[in-house]
Design an enzyme around this catalytic site. Sequence first.
Site, PDB file in Angstrom:
ATOM      1  N   HIS A 123       4.903  -4.377  -8.433  1.00  0.00           N
ATOM      2  CA  HIS A 123       3.594  -5.017  -8.548  1.00  0.00           C
ATOM      3  C   HIS A 123       3.822  -6.467  -8.965  1.00  0.00           C
ATOM      4  O   HIS A 123       4.780  -6.777  -9.688  1.00  0.00           O
ATOM      5  CB  HIS A 123       2.719  -4.290  -9.570  1.00  0.00           C
ATOM      6  CG  HIS A 123       2.167  -3.004  -9.034  1.00  0.00           C
ATOM      7  ND1 HIS A 123       0.879  -2.874  -8.592  1.00  0.00           N
ATOM      8  CD2 HIS A 123       2.753  -1.796  -8.829  1.00  0.00           C
ATOM      9  CE1 HIS A 123       0.681  -1.637  -8.157  1.00  0.00           C
ATOM     10  NE2 HIS A 123       1.799  -0.951  -8.285  1.00  0.00           N
ATOM     11  N   HIS A 144       9.474  -0.183  -5.795  1.00  0.00           N
ATOM     12  CA  HIS A 144       8.017  -0.377  -5.746  1.00  0.00           C
ATOM     13  C   HIS A 144       7.644  -1.419  -6.800  1.00  0.00           C
ATOM     14  O   HIS A 144       7.810  -1.182  -7.994  1.00  0.00           O
ATOM     15  CB  HIS A 144       7.383   0.980  -6.058  1.00  0.00           C
ATOM     16  CG  HIS A 144       5.888   1.005  -6.116  1.00  0.00           C
ATOM     17  ND1 HIS A 144       5.116   1.453  -5.068  1.00  0.00           N
ATOM     18  CD2 HIS A 144       5.014   0.678  -7.100  1.00  0.00           C
ATOM     19  CE1 HIS A 144       3.836   1.397  -5.411  1.00  0.00           C
ATOM     20  NE2 HIS A 144       3.740   0.919  -6.635  1.00  0.00           N
ATOM     21  N   ARG A 193      -2.942   3.967   0.014  1.00  0.00           N
ATOM     22  CA  ARG A 193      -2.892   4.792  -1.196  1.00  0.00           C
ATOM     23  C   ARG A 193      -2.957   3.902  -2.456  1.00  0.00           C
ATOM     24  O   ARG A 193      -3.998   3.778  -3.092  1.00  0.00           O
ATOM     25  CB  ARG A 193      -1.609   5.647  -1.176  1.00  0.00           C
ATOM     26  CG  ARG A 193      -1.656   6.868  -2.091  1.00  0.00           C
ATOM     27  CD  ARG A 193      -1.380   6.572  -3.543  1.00  0.00           C
ATOM     28  NE  ARG A 193      -0.088   5.944  -3.773  1.00  0.00           N
ATOM     29  CZ  ARG A 193       0.278   5.411  -4.930  1.00  0.00           C
ATOM     30  NH1 ARG A 193      -0.569   5.418  -5.956  1.00  0.00           N
ATOM     31  NH2 ARG A 193       1.454   4.838  -5.075  1.00  0.00           N
ATOM     32  N   ASP A 194      -1.862   3.248  -2.787  1.00  0.00           N
ATOM     33  CA  ASP A 194      -1.838   2.454  -4.025  1.00  0.00           C
ATOM     34  C   ASP A 194      -2.828   1.305  -3.948  1.00  0.00           C
ATOM     35  O   ASP A 194      -3.461   0.924  -4.936  1.00  0.00           O
ATOM     36  CB  ASP A 194      -0.426   1.905  -4.254  1.00  0.00           C
ATOM     37  CG  ASP A 194      -0.150   1.608  -5.722  1.00  0.00           C
ATOM     38  OD1 ASP A 194      -0.993   1.939  -6.563  1.00  0.00           O
ATOM     39  OD2 ASP A 194       0.920   1.045  -6.017  1.00  0.00           O
ATOM     40  N   ASN A 211       0.071  -4.625  -5.608  1.00  0.00           N
ATOM     41  CA  ASN A 211       1.444  -4.520  -5.120  1.00  0.00           C
ATOM     42  C   ASN A 211       1.861  -5.866  -4.558  1.00  0.00           C
ATOM     43  O   ASN A 211       1.021  -6.704  -4.250  1.00  0.00           O
ATOM     44  CB  ASN A 211       1.526  -3.504  -3.974  1.00  0.00           C
ATOM     45  CG  ASN A 211       1.175  -2.095  -4.405  1.00  0.00           C
ATOM     46  OD1 ASN A 211       0.058  -1.635  -4.238  1.00  0.00           O
ATOM     47  ND2 ASN A 211       2.136  -1.417  -4.969  1.00  0.00           N
ATOM     48  N   CYS A 268      -3.253   0.462 -10.533  1.00  0.00           N
ATOM     49  CA  CYS A 268      -3.059   1.835 -10.984  1.00  0.00           C
ATOM     50  C   CYS A 268      -4.192   2.166 -11.931  1.00  0.00           C
ATOM     51  O   CYS A 268      -4.387   1.468 -12.922  1.00  0.00           O
ATOM     52  CB  CYS A 268      -1.714   2.002 -11.680  1.00  0.00           C
ATOM     53  SG  CYS A 268      -1.549   3.613 -12.466  1.00  0.00           S
TER      54      CYS A 268
HETATM   55 ZN    ZN Z   1       1.946   1.086  -7.738  1.00  0.00          ZN
END
Ligand code: ZN
Length: 300
Positions: free
Chosen positions: A204, A202, A10-11, A244, A235
């Site tokens: 980065h 979460h 996803r990310d 990430n 993002c």
């Molecule tokens: Zn993220």
Amino acid sequence: MVGIVEVSPRDGLQNEKVLLDTGQKLELIRRTVDAGARRIEAVSFVHPRLVPAMADAEAVMAGVNRNAGVRYIGLVLNGRGFERAREAGVDEINIVVPATDGFAKANQNSTTDALTELAEDLVTQARAHGIYSTVTVAVAFGCPFDGEVATERVIEIAHRAARAGADEIAIADTVGVGVPTQVRTLVHGIRDVAPEPVLRAHFHNTRNTGYANAFAAVGAGIDWLDSSIGGIGGCPFAPAATGNIATEDLVYMLDRMRYGSGLDLDTLIDTAGFLSEALGARPPSLLPRAGTLGSRPATP
Ligand code: ZN
């Protein structure tokens, strides 16, 4: 023991220039399951015009192995996204609430307060359908538009999400500006007002503080950390956001500290190689280059 939520499908993929097809995404997810991941953020139910890389969310969910003991997570930004996630049969939803109005406007054309209210409503709906819900406070450590973010603001959103019955609260350093002292303050502050929900973080690694932040989070008692194999990701709405923290680099650290992550390093390194080929670029993670202790580097 700290759990790891794999977010590369996803990310990781949503901000890569190269779009993977559904088959490649399913291959990535299959490899991630093989590596031992038990929670995978697989898709995002956003409008395909905004995030083209996630346009095949339904097809991905239809293709994943549902008998592997894995919980599949879908990111949700609004009621329509929730309906899609529910119909696609996700095990969990992850609802995003930016901590600043600047980011809320840019990301979701809304305000923090309105999105917190929406999150409360979606949490209630998720509970009614037996779907596990996470509320993620985005830009909790600083915002590219509004700058510093007050700790109290993040804690207030977390408090409201917990009161609404969210199973889990996540704090996200969406643009990678956070530092370890902030992590400690936020984790302890949220724990004080929201003792019930599971806590997740979460990070980065935009400014090389991602792993220090992860270590601080573990020390502060976080339950789950997000990471992406290869350290890919970003993002689409956050200027200059980079990947990430990388799952294999994180697992290397946790394993050697004897925290245990339940993930297999060699399979993770192989998967980083798979991603490198699929994306046509070497991902930012370092372990595939350096190798584990005593091993020869896979790629000199
Ligand atoms: Zn993220």
